[in-house]
Design a protein around this motif. Structure first.
Motif, PDB file in Angstrom:
ATOM      1  N   UNK A 135       4.681   0.901  -3.615  1.00  0.00           N
ATOM      2  CA  UNK A 135       3.900   1.159  -2.365  1.00  0.00           C
ATOM      3  C   UNK A 135       2.578   1.606  -2.475  1.00  0.00           C
ATOM      4  N   UNK A 136       1.487   0.891  -1.924  1.00  0.00           N
ATOM      5  CA  UNK A 136       0.113   0.993  -2.064  1.00  0.00           C
ATOM      6  C   UNK A 136      -0.794   1.187  -0.879  1.00  0.00           C
ATOM      7  N   UNK A 137      -1.581   2.006  -0.952  1.00  0.00           N
ATOM      8  CA  UNK A 137      -2.525   2.173   0.177  1.00  0.00           C
ATOM      9  C   UNK A 137      -3.835   1.742  -0.090  1.00  0.00           C
ATOM     10  N   UNK A 138      -4.187   0.952   0.687  1.00  0.00           N
ATOM     11  CA  UNK A 138      -5.627   0.386   0.551  1.00  0.00           C
ATOM     12  C   UNK A 138      -6.512   0.754   1.928  1.00  0.00           C
ATOM     13  N   UNK A 139      -7.683   0.973   1.740  1.00  0.00           N
ATOM     14  CA  UNK A 139      -8.540   1.568   2.790  1.00  0.00           C
ATOM     15  C   UNK A 139      -9.778   0.556   2.487  1.00  0.00           C
ATOM     16  N   UNK A 140     -10.099  -0.340   3.688  1.00  0.00           N
ATOM     17  CA  UNK A 140     -11.542  -1.143   3.756  1.00  0.00           C
ATOM     18  C   UNK A 140     -12.280  -0.674   4.920  1.00  0.00           C
ATOM     19  N   UNK A 141     -13.408  -0.053   4.589  1.00  0.00           N
ATOM     20  CA  UNK A 141     -14.193   0.550   5.555  1.00  0.00           C
ATOM     21  C   UNK A 141     -13.408   1.870   6.442  1.00  0.00           C
ATOM     22  N   UNK A 142     -13.061   1.711   7.602  1.00  0.00           N
ATOM     23  CA  UNK A 142     -12.489   2.895   8.321  1.00  0.00           C
ATOM     24  C   UNK A 142     -10.932   2.432   8.518  1.00  0.00           C
ATOM     25  N   UNK A 143     -10.461   1.126   8.027  1.00  0.00           N
ATOM     26  CA  UNK A 143      -9.013   0.831   8.185  1.00  0.00           C
ATOM     27  C   UNK A 143      -8.070   0.790   7.086  1.00  0.00           C
ATOM     28  N   UNK A 144      -7.191   1.691   7.346  1.00  0.00           N
ATOM     29  CA  UNK A 144      -6.212   2.030   6.111  1.00  0.00           C
ATOM     30  C   UNK A 144      -4.909   1.402   6.610  1.00  0.00           C
ATOM     31  N   UNK A 145      -4.423   0.737   5.223  1.00  0.00           N
ATOM     32  CA  UNK A 145      -3.031  -0.133   5.575  1.00  0.00           C
ATOM     33  C   UNK A 145      -2.172   0.260   4.219  1.00  0.00           C
ATOM     34  N   UNK A 146      -0.840   0.087   4.666  1.00  0.00           N
ATOM     35  CA  UNK A 146       0.187   0.549   3.501  1.00  0.00           C
ATOM     36  C   UNK A 146       0.977  -0.898   3.158  1.00  0.00           C
ATOM     37  N   UNK A 147       1.425  -1.200   1.992  1.00  0.00           N
ATOM     38  CA  UNK A 147       2.117  -2.254   1.756  1.00  0.00           C
ATOM     39  C   UNK A 147       2.974  -2.202   0.266  1.00  0.00           C
ATOM     40  N   UNK A 207      -5.633   3.999  -2.584  1.00  0.00           N
ATOM     41  CA  UNK A 207      -5.461   5.590  -2.547  1.00  0.00           C
ATOM     42  C   UNK A 207      -3.987   5.745  -3.307  1.00  0.00           C
ATOM     43  N   UNK A 208      -4.077   7.000  -3.880  1.00  0.00           N
ATOM     44  CA  UNK A 208      -2.767   7.424  -4.437  1.00  0.00           C
ATOM     45  C   UNK A 208      -2.397   7.281  -5.737  1.00  0.00           C
ATOM     46  N   UNK A 209      -1.284   8.050  -6.169  1.00  0.00           N
ATOM     47  CA  UNK A 209      -0.979   8.002  -7.774  1.00  0.00           C
ATOM     48  C   UNK A 209      -0.589   6.662  -8.137  1.00  0.00           C
ATOM     49  N   UNK A 210       0.253   5.737  -7.369  1.00  0.00           N
ATOM     50  CA  UNK A 210       0.472   4.368  -7.460  1.00  0.00           C
ATOM     51  C   UNK A 210      -0.553   3.455  -7.833  1.00  0.00           C
ATOM     52  N   UNK A 211      -1.648   3.664  -7.126  1.00  0.00           N
ATOM     53  CA  UNK A 211      -2.782   2.952  -7.596  1.00  0.00           C
ATOM     54  C   UNK A 211      -3.580   3.223  -8.706  1.00  0.00           C
ATOM     55  N   UNK A 212      -3.370   4.694  -9.011  1.00  0.00           N
ATOM     56  CA  UNK A 212      -4.180   5.191 -10.362  1.00  0.00           C
ATOM     57  C   UNK A 212      -3.199   4.753 -11.459  1.00  0.00           C
ATOM     58  N   UNK A 213      -1.926   4.575 -11.301  1.00  0.00           N
ATOM     59  CA  UNK A 213      -1.195   4.159 -12.439  1.00  0.00           C
ATOM     60  C   UNK A 213      -1.459   2.665 -12.793  1.00  0.00           C
ATOM     61  N   UNK A 214      -1.792   1.903 -11.670  1.00  0.00           N
ATOM     62  CA  UNK A 214      -2.015   0.426 -11.898  1.00  0.00           C
ATOM     63  C   UNK A 214      -3.587   0.282 -12.257  1.00  0.00           C
TER      64      UNK A 214
END
Length: 621
Positions: free
Chosen positions: A215-227, A293-300
């Motif tokens: 599961x990743x969390x992405x933030x573009x500008x002020x909008x944050x989404x998870x998928x 954002x998050x550890x998963x993103x860092x792992x990738x």
């Protein structure tokens, strides 16, 4: 049959031999008559560099279109609307003013952060603040080269440069390629290394991709989404290459809901290059930075390099309106009106900014310098009446100041015209020279340079009204002073109602009193000057003189048949003399050939007198 024989054929059989021989006569072609130069302030464009445009759309692309402070832009708009087909634009700004927008591209490859490439807008002005540049490494050699794209303020890609290198010995050295090919920017290498790419760039993936069921969390500008990056129940086979991973991530990002009015997620792009991927928001807003954002993103490895989607150029400033010295320019440096010295085809000159000068002395200084240039380059100057001439009385009082510049290569027009300003939708007054140049171009095309650009055919297209409505009596006060009046008549509307040069005052009694006579002479002079270039270094004898007479007479006869000269026969209309009387033995010894050309120009019917007589009695029917 020989077709290009240079000598007599060698006969080998009885019969008739046919040879083609080159003609001894040389054709003189007519030059242009209505290419108009506009010199002054524009929103953008190269400074002091003549640029030819063939329509207002091209002017908008090169010089930024209409601007509330640019009298030249409105004049060009009126010129093309009125019938003009070609113009030469010279942008001039006040010396020392104006600043080009810029951005510094930095590099973090293998070293501490440093500047590597300075990007500047091609020309000074606020317009450059709307430019954006983007960088990516999607090239055949992703570890060495890069691509650079240029966007405008609307987010449209305007220019693209691929396979660039920062190695000065490389065939695609970035400063060389960009500076030679771009109309929008210029760059300067200021350090070592490649500029960092736009957006977020991952670390290099190994030979095998990591676990993508995260599961990743992405933030573009002020909008944050998870998928969920990869779901085996919905996404089919698991990606096994960097390219497949890029496609999967791009599809997931584009499916995320955007902020209202935004296109950051919907237009997101994920580009693979080498063993890495680049993620860029679908926006040209520098604030729309993609952050995972998050550890998963860092792992990738998706937090390696984070930059905005584009790098905006900033700090551009418009140059101040040019003063008299700026407009006159330097002959040595080819600035101001002097930049026209290197242009072959310019026939008319418009300086619409002069009308707004507060001091008449400043205006006359520029007019004087412009007339000197026009005399040397066979150009005709269109002079706008000062904006302070708001009535017939102020015009009559002010015209005396023009006595110092009463040349025959210029004409003065009064009053100013009123049109709807396309920028505001309101009625506004403008100097008339741009519209008059359009009338002249239309008249030249339909009738010829010998037709006076005045009368009921000389309508001012698009003009709503005039700042001063002149009567016959008031026009009669200004016309003898060499002031060409603009009038409004029923049914026809605003039009040009005068065709005198500045030397056309009745008191001066000049042979160059009328605009069409002066312009026809300039046209003939320029055409003959160019058409007789072949004479140079030819043997100066009777054979040459005969060819000159033949060429010049043929050209003048064409004008005679078109109605350029008065007289019912060629003998009454023109003559060409080039013989032992015009070119003496002393001239021949000195390498000189003299050609005497005479023309009988048609003068306009300025005054039409109708006599009416009463008769008594009846007419038989």
């Amino acid at each position: 049959m020989p077709t290009n024989a240079v000598g007599p054929a060698r006969p080998t059989y009885p019969g008739v031999y046919v040879e083609e021989l080159p003609s001894s006569s040389r054709t003189i072609s007519a030059v242009t008559t209505s290419v108009t130069a506009f010199v002054g302030h524009t929103r953008r464009g190269p400074l002091n560099e003549p640029v030819r445009v063939t329509g207002f759309a091209e002017f908008e692309r090169r010089f930024g279109g209409l601007g509330s402070q640019s009298a030249v832009a409105y004049a060009v708009h009126q010129f093309f609307a009125g019938g003009g087909s070609a113009a030469v634009i010279v942008r001039v700004a006040k010396a020392g003013s104006g600043k080009a927008a810029c951005v510094v591209l930095e590099s973090t490859e293998g070293r501490s952060e440093n500047r590597v490439l300075d990007v500047h807008a091609k020309e000074p002005g606020v317009w450059g603040n709307g430019l954006r540049v983007a960088v990516d490494y999607d090239t055949p050699h992703p570890d060495e080269t890069f691509n650079l794209r240029v966007y405008d303020a609307k987010g449209d890609a305007r220019e693209s440069f691929t396979g660039l290198s920062m190695d000065s010995g490389h065939g695609r050295y970035a400063p060389t390629v960009i500076n030679a090919g771009s109309r929008l920017i210029r760059v300067e290498a200021v350090g070592e290394g490649r500029p960092d790419p736009s957006g977020t760039v991952s670390k290099p993936f190994g030979d095998e991709l990591p676990n993508l069921e995260v599961d990743l969390t992405v933030k573009i500008g002020d909008v944050e989404r998870e998928f969920r990056l990869y779901d085996p129940d919905y996404d089919g086979e698991v990606p096994c290459s960097v390219a497949e991973l890029a496609l999967l991530l791009e599809r997931k990002l584009r499916a995320l809901p955007d902020a209202p009015g935004k296109h950051a997620f919907a237009g997101a792009e994920v580009t693979p290059f080498g063993r890495r991927i680049q993620v860029v928001a679908g926006s040209t807003d520098p604030e729309d930075v993609v952050r995972f954002l998050g550890e998963c993103a860092n792992d990738l490895g998706l937090e390696a390099s984070v930059n905005p989607p584009v790098f905006p150029l900033e700090g551009g400033e418009d140059g101040a309106a040019p003063g008299p010295r700026d407009l006159i320019g330097s002959e040595a440096d080819k600035t101001g009106i002097q930049a026209l010295r290197g242009v072959a085809d310019v026939n008319l000159l418009s300086l619409p900014e002069l009308a707004s000068y507060e001091k008449t002395e400043d205006m006359l200084t520029v007019v004087s310098a412009a007339q000197r240039l026009c005399e040397e380059r066979r150009i005709f100057l269109l002079v706008d009446a000062p904006s302070t001439w708001v009535s017939v009385d102020t015009a009559r009082a002010g015209v005396a100041a023009f006595d110092a510049v009463r040349g025959n290569h210029a004409a003065l027009y009064f009053p100013h015209i009123q049109l709807t300003d396309p920028l505001t939708g309101r009625l506004r007054a403008f100097p008339p020279s741009g519209a008059i140049a359009g009338v002249i171009a239309r008249t030249d095309s339909e009738r010829g340079v010998w037709k006076a650009p005045a009368g009921t055919e000389a309508r001012l297209v698009g003009v709503h009204s005039l700042t001063v409505d002149l009567t016959d009596r008031e026009s009669g006060l200004l016309n003898p002073l060499g002031v060409n009046c603009l009038r409004t008549f029923p049914l026809t509307g605003p039009l040009v109602w005068g065709a005198r040069t500045l030397q056309g005052s009745d008191a001066l009694d000049s042979e160059w009193k009328y605009v069409p006579v002066r312009r026809l002479a300039l046209h003939v002079e320029e055409s003959l000057q160019r058409g007789l270039q072949w004479v140079v270094f030819e043997p100066n004898d009777e054979s040459l003189w005969q060819q000159i007479r033949l060429s010049a007479s043929s050209y003048l006869h064409t004008l005679f048949r078109q109605g350029a000269f008065k007289g019912s026969t060629p003998r009454e209309a023109y003559f060409v003399k080039c013989d032992h009387e015009t070119t003496t033995a002393e001239d021949i010894a000195g390498g000189v050939v003299n050609v005497l050309v005479g023309i009988a120009p048609v003068r306009p019917a300025e005054f039409v007198i109708v006599r009416i007589q009463q008769t008594s009695g009846q007419f038989a029917l």
